[in-house]
Every structure is written in C-alpha cells, then in structure tokens.
Scaffold this motif. Sequence first.
Motif, PDB file in Angstrom:
ATOM      1  N   GLU A  22       8.302 -10.538  33.342  1.00 30.75           N
ATOM      2  CA  GLU A  22       7.581  -9.517  34.108  1.00 30.75           C
ATOM      3  C   GLU A  22       8.473  -8.303  34.346  1.00 30.75           C
ATOM      4  O   GLU A  22       8.016  -7.166  34.268  1.00 30.75           O
ATOM      5  CB  GLU A  22       7.092 -10.090  35.442  1.00 30.75           C
ATOM      6  CG  GLU A  22       5.978 -11.101  35.304  1.00 30.75           C
ATOM      7  CD  GLU A  22       4.756 -10.554  34.594  1.00 30.75           C
ATOM      8  OE1 GLU A  22       4.354  -9.407  34.888  1.00 30.75           O
ATOM      9  OE2 GLU A  22       4.201 -11.260  33.733  1.00 30.75           O
ATOM     10  N   HIS A  23       9.742  -8.550  34.610  1.00 29.56           N
ATOM     11  CA  HIS A  23      10.686  -7.447  34.807  1.00 29.56           C
ATOM     12  C   HIS A  23      10.819  -6.635  33.523  1.00 29.56           C
ATOM     13  O   HIS A  23      10.814  -5.405  33.565  1.00 29.56           O
ATOM     14  CB  HIS A  23      12.049  -7.995  35.242  1.00 29.56           C
ATOM     15  CG  HIS A  23      13.100  -6.956  35.391  1.00 29.56           C
ATOM     16  ND1 HIS A  23      13.116  -6.073  36.441  1.00 29.56           N
ATOM     17  CD2 HIS A  23      14.160  -6.633  34.621  1.00 29.56           C
ATOM     18  CE1 HIS A  23      14.137  -5.256  36.311  1.00 29.56           C
ATOM     19  NE2 HIS A  23      14.797  -5.577  35.215  1.00 29.56           N
ATOM     20  N   ASP A  24      10.933  -7.316  32.403  1.00 26.71           N
ATOM     21  CA  ASP A  24      11.046  -6.628  31.117  1.00 26.71           C
ATOM     22  C   ASP A  24       9.784  -5.823  30.811  1.00 26.71           C
ATOM     23  O   ASP A  24       9.858  -4.706  30.302  1.00 26.71           O
ATOM     24  CB  ASP A  24      11.326  -7.617  29.986  1.00 26.71           C
ATOM     25  CG  ASP A  24      12.725  -8.196  30.058  1.00 26.71           C
ATOM     26  OD1 ASP A  24      13.560  -7.662  30.812  1.00 26.71           O
ATOM     27  OD2 ASP A  24      12.979  -9.197  29.356  1.00 26.71           O
ATOM     28  N   LYS A  25       8.617  -6.405  31.106  1.00 26.25           N
ATOM     29  CA  LYS A  25       7.363  -5.683  30.880  1.00 26.25           C
ATOM     30  C   LYS A  25       7.316  -4.427  31.742  1.00 26.25           C
ATOM     31  O   LYS A  25       6.895  -3.364  31.278  1.00 26.25           O
ATOM     32  CB  LYS A  25       6.164  -6.577  31.210  1.00 26.25           C
ATOM     33  CG  LYS A  25       5.855  -7.626  30.173  1.00 26.25           C
ATOM     34  CD  LYS A  25       4.645  -8.434  30.618  1.00 26.25           C
ATOM     35  CE  LYS A  25       4.322  -9.533  29.643  1.00 26.25           C
ATOM     36  NZ  LYS A  25       3.183 -10.351  30.106  1.00 26.25           N
ATOM     37  N   ALA A  26       7.740  -4.556  32.989  1.00 19.81           N
ATOM     38  CA  ALA A  26       7.748  -3.396  33.891  1.00 19.81           C
ATOM     39  C   ALA A  26       8.707  -2.332  33.373  1.00 19.81           C
ATOM     40  O   ALA A  26       8.412  -1.130  33.433  1.00 19.81           O
ATOM     41  CB  ALA A  26       8.129  -3.826  35.304  1.00 19.81           C
TER      42      ALA A  26
ATOM     43  N   HIS B  47       7.112  -0.625  30.400  1.00 15.80           N
ATOM     44  CA  HIS B  47       6.034   0.246  30.860  1.00 15.80           C
ATOM     45  C   HIS B  47       6.606   1.535  31.457  1.00 15.80           C
ATOM     46  O   HIS B  47       6.117   2.637  31.169  1.00 15.80           O
ATOM     47  CB  HIS B  47       5.170  -0.485  31.888  1.00 15.80           C
ATOM     48  CG  HIS B  47       3.967   0.266  32.315  1.00 15.80           C
ATOM     49  ND1 HIS B  47       2.931   0.553  31.467  1.00 15.80           N
ATOM     50  CD2 HIS B  47       3.638   0.820  33.506  1.00 15.80           C
ATOM     51  CE1 HIS B  47       2.013   1.246  32.117  1.00 15.80           C
ATOM     52  NE2 HIS B  47       2.428   1.422  33.357  1.00 15.80           N
ATOM     53  N   ALA B  48       7.636   1.415  32.281  1.00 17.96           N
ATOM     54  CA  ALA B  48       8.266   2.597  32.869  1.00 17.96           C
ATOM     55  C   ALA B  48       8.884   3.472  31.789  1.00 17.96           C
ATOM     56  O   ALA B  48       8.799   4.704  31.847  1.00 17.96           O
ATOM     57  CB  ALA B  48       9.324   2.170  33.886  1.00 17.96           C
TER      58      ALA B  48
ATOM     59  N   ASN C  30       6.095   5.313  30.047  1.00 15.57           N
ATOM     60  CA  ASN C  30       5.613   6.400  30.913  1.00 15.57           C
ATOM     61  C   ASN C  30       6.593   7.559  30.921  1.00 15.57           C
ATOM     62  O   ASN C  30       6.185   8.728  30.919  1.00 15.57           O
ATOM     63  CB  ASN C  30       5.380   5.900  32.327  1.00 15.57           C
ATOM     64  CG  ASN C  30       4.142   5.039  32.424  1.00 15.57           C
ATOM     65  OD1 ASN C  30       3.276   5.077  31.558  1.00 15.57           O
ATOM     66  ND2 ASN C  30       4.058   4.244  33.470  1.00 15.57           N
TER      67      ASN C  30
END
Length: 75
Positions: A42-46, A49-50, A53
């Motif tokens: 989940e941290h890697d996905k975030a 994503h950042a 962006n």
Amino acid sequence: MAVNLNDAEYFADTILSRVQQLINERNILRRELARKSDGTLEHDKAFVHAYQNNIIDNAMSEEKIARLEHMLSVR
C-alpha cells in the motif's frame, strides 16, 4: 516395560506440544509478514500514485509556462 511406555508417552506428548507451538508461531509469523507486506504494498502504491501526480503536475506547469512565454513573446 511400563516405565518405558510412560516415558515414551511423555516424550510423544512433549514433542506433540512443541510441534504445535512451532506451527502456531509459524502461523503468527506468516500473518505478520502478510500484514507488513500488505502495508508495504500500500505504501508503494501510494508512492507511485504521488509520483504520477507529480509528473502530471509538472507537465501541466511546463505547459502553462510555455503558454505564458508564448504570450509574452507575441506582445
């Protein structure tokens, strides 16, 4: 003979108990690893994503800068 049988039963119970403890510890460790792996995922996905962006925001900023420069050069 009865003493040997009692000793064998005692050792068998001791081994069984230890094997059950090890299986329980393994299951606990697997759950912890899965939880940590999920958290890391989940941290890697975030992070991705950042990052995406940020790339989009930078591209939009560059486009705005190019437009402003074009408008200034036209004047």
